[in-house]
Design a protein around this motif. Structure first.
Motif, PDB file in Angstrom:
ATOM      1  N   LYS A  51       0.843  -1.193   0.000  1.00 32.00           N
ATOM      2  CA  LYS A  51       0.000   0.000   0.000  1.00 32.00           C
ATOM      3  C   LYS A  51       0.874   1.237   0.000  1.00 32.00           C
ATOM      4  O   LYS A  51       1.853   1.312   0.744  1.00 32.00           O
ATOM      5  N   HIS A  52       0.507   2.214  -0.818  1.00 31.22           N
ATOM      6  CA  HIS A  52       1.141   3.531  -0.765  1.00 31.22           C
ATOM      7  C   HIS A  52       0.340   4.368   0.215  1.00 31.22           C
ATOM      8  O   HIS A  52      -0.884   4.460   0.095  1.00 31.22           O
ATOM      9  N   ILE A  53       1.026   4.967   1.182  1.00 25.85           N
ATOM     10  CA  ILE A  53       0.338   5.719   2.227  1.00 25.85           C
ATOM     11  C   ILE A  53       0.926   7.118   2.337  1.00 25.85           C
ATOM     12  O   ILE A  53       1.975   7.412   1.762  1.00 25.85           O
ATOM     13  N   GLY A  54       0.267   7.957   3.120  1.00 23.88           N
ATOM     14  CA  GLY A  54       0.720   9.322   3.342  1.00 23.88           C
ATOM     15  C   GLY A  54       0.043  10.287   2.388  1.00 23.88           C
ATOM     16  O   GLY A  54      -0.584   9.891   1.406  1.00 23.88           O
ATOM     17  N   PHE A  55       0.179  11.562   2.688  1.00 24.98           N
ATOM     18  CA  PHE A  55      -0.470  12.592   1.881  1.00 24.98           C
ATOM     19  C   PHE A  55      -0.030  12.532   0.423  1.00 24.98           C
ATOM     20  O   PHE A  55      -0.847  12.612  -0.484  1.00 24.98           O
ATOM     21  N   TRP A  56       1.273  12.395   0.187  1.00 33.69           N
ATOM     22  CA  TRP A  56       1.800  12.341  -1.178  1.00 33.69           C
ATOM     23  C   TRP A  56       1.898  10.904  -1.697  1.00 33.69           C
ATOM     24  O   TRP A  56       2.380  10.678  -2.793  1.00 33.69           O
ATOM     25  N   LYS A  57       1.486   9.942  -0.901  1.00 32.00           N
ATOM     26  CA  LYS A  57       1.554   8.512  -1.260  1.00 32.00           C
ATOM     27  C   LYS A  57       2.990   8.073  -1.554  1.00 32.00           C
ATOM     28  O   LYS A  57       3.238   7.230  -2.396  1.00 32.00           O
ATOM     29  N   ASN A  58       3.955   8.653  -0.828  1.00 34.66           N
ATOM     30  CA  ASN A  58       5.350   8.307  -1.062  1.00 34.66           C
ATOM     31  C   ASN A  58       5.922   7.358  -0.009  1.00 34.66           C
ATOM     32  O   ASN A  58       7.088   7.007  -0.064  1.00 34.66           O
ATOM     33  N   ASN A  59       5.105   6.948   0.938  1.00 36.34           N
ATOM     34  CA  ASN A  59       5.513   5.945   1.918  1.00 36.34           C
ATOM     35  C   ASN A  59       4.804   4.633   1.603  1.00 36.34           C
ATOM     36  O   ASN A  59       3.784   4.612   0.930  1.00 36.34           O
ATOM     37  N   ILE A  60       5.353   3.549   2.104  1.00 34.29           N
ATOM     38  CA  ILE A  60       4.834   2.219   1.764  1.00 34.29           C
ATOM     39  C   ILE A  60       4.594   1.414   3.029  1.00 34.29           C
ATOM     40  O   ILE A  60       5.365   1.491   3.982  1.00 34.29           O
ATOM     41  N   GLU A  61       3.522   0.619   2.995  1.00 35.82           N
ATOM     42  CA  GLU A  61       3.262  -0.410   4.000  1.00 35.82           C
ATOM     43  C   GLU A  61       3.103  -1.731   3.270  1.00 35.82           C
ATOM     44  O   GLU A  61       2.427  -1.806   2.251  1.00 35.82           O
ATOM     45  N   ILE A  62       3.718  -2.755   3.808  1.00 35.17           N
ATOM     46  CA  ILE A  62       3.483  -4.116   3.321  1.00 35.17           C
ATOM     47  C   ILE A  62       2.684  -4.823   4.399  1.00 35.17           C
ATOM     48  O   ILE A  62       3.086  -4.862   5.564  1.00 35.17           O
ATOM     49  N   VAL A  63       1.522  -5.340   3.995  1.00 37.56           N
ATOM     50  CA  VAL A  63       0.557  -5.935   4.916  1.00 37.56           C
ATOM     51  C   VAL A  63       0.378  -7.400   4.545  1.00 37.56           C
ATOM     52  O   VAL A  63       0.251  -7.737   3.362  1.00 37.56           O
ATOM     53  N   ASP A  64       0.362  -8.286   5.555  1.00 34.57           N
ATOM     54  CA  ASP A  64       0.139  -9.703   5.272  1.00 34.57           C
ATOM     55  C   ASP A  64      -1.353  -9.980   5.102  1.00 34.57           C
ATOM     56  O   ASP A  64      -2.188  -9.080   5.233  1.00 34.57           O
ATOM     57  N   ALA A  65      -1.704 -11.211   4.806  1.00 30.90           N
ATOM     58  CA  ALA A  65      -3.097 -11.589   4.533  1.00 30.90           C
ATOM     59  C   ALA A  65      -4.013 -11.372   5.736  1.00 30.90           C
ATOM     60  O   ALA A  65      -5.218 -11.187   5.580  1.00 30.90           O
ATOM     61  N   GLN A  66      -3.464 -11.361   6.948  1.00 32.45           N
ATOM     62  CA  GLN A  66      -4.267 -11.139   8.153  1.00 32.45           C
ATOM     63  C   GLN A  66      -4.409  -9.658   8.494  1.00 32.45           C
ATOM     64  O   GLN A  66      -5.049  -9.295   9.476  1.00 32.45           O
ATOM     65  N   GLY A  67      -3.788  -8.779   7.709  1.00 36.32           N
ATOM     66  CA  GLY A  67      -3.881  -7.340   7.937  1.00 36.32           C
ATOM     67  C   GLY A  67      -2.788  -6.768   8.828  1.00 36.32           C
ATOM     68  O   GLY A  67      -2.832  -5.591   9.182  1.00 36.32           O
ATOM     69  N   ASN A  68      -1.797  -7.574   9.186  1.00 40.35           N
ATOM     70  CA  ASN A  68      -0.690  -7.100  10.013  1.00 40.35           C
ATOM     71  C   ASN A  68       0.340  -6.379   9.156  1.00 40.35           C
ATOM     72  O   ASN A  68       0.730  -6.867   8.092  1.00 40.35           O
ATOM     73  N   ILE A  69       0.818  -5.241   9.629  1.00 40.22           N
ATOM     74  CA  ILE A  69       1.863  -4.502   8.925  1.00 40.22           C
ATOM     75  C   ILE A  69       3.194  -5.193   9.211  1.00 40.22           C
ATOM     76  O   ILE A  69       3.612  -5.304  10.358  1.00 40.22           O
ATOM     77  N   VAL A  70       3.866  -5.666   8.163  1.00 44.39           N
ATOM     78  CA  VAL A  70       5.136  -6.373   8.333  1.00 44.39           C
ATOM     79  C   VAL A  70       6.332  -5.509   7.927  1.00 44.39           C
ATOM     80  O   VAL A  70       7.465  -5.811   8.310  1.00 44.39           O
TER      81      VAL A  70
END
Length: 144
Positions: A51-70
């Motif tokens: 997922k691209h996150i933040g106001f400018w979408k320049n940060n990233i989150e990688i989320v597993d199938a259970q919704g946990n941020i890894v």
């Protein structure tokens, strides 16, 4: 760090396969539109979403199938060439540099644990992947 036998191969439009020493590790699917970028990947039967996150979408989150941020990233400054990566309870640093062509390198303190760089092989562009032998997680490869 040594160059190892990791390899990315395009298998279709927006679909890529990742292998190490000819053993398939996982695959990556990227879907882009004018308004949205989506990516999902699978590593050894585990599904993840980028997922691209933040106001400018320049940060990233990688989320597993259970919704946990890894894995989560945050740029140091909006104009910076460095990004902080929160992964497995550590704060790593991603830097972009020329070595001699563009290279993305992930550092744990001063120690380089993974780098992806542009290289030339037989007159064609190629990717040079170098990793520390203790780096056992493929999540950072999929992030890069």
């Amino acid at each position: 760090m040594a160059i190892n036998l990791k390899n990315w191969k395009k298998i279709g439009e927006g679909n890529y396969s990742f292998s190490k020493q000819e053993n398939r590790i996982g695959n990556l699917t990227i879907k882009s539109s004018v308004f949205e970028r989506k990516a999902t990947f699978e590593i050894e039967n585990q599904l993840y979403h980028i997922k691209h996150i933040g106001f400018w979408k320049n940060n990233i989150e990688i989320v597993d199938a259970q919704g946990n941020i890894v894995l989560k990233t945050e740029t140091e400054k909006w104009y910076s060439n460095a990004t902080i990566i929160e992964f497995e309870g550590k704060k790593l640093k991603l830097i972009i540099r020329n070595n001699p062509l563009v290279e993305y390198a992930i550092l744990d303190g001063e120690a380089e644990i993974l780098s992806y760089g542009l290289d030339v092989n037989d007159g064609k562009g190629a990717t040079r992947i170098q990793t520390e032998s203790n780096n056992q997680s493929y999540l950072l490869d999929f992030y890069l």
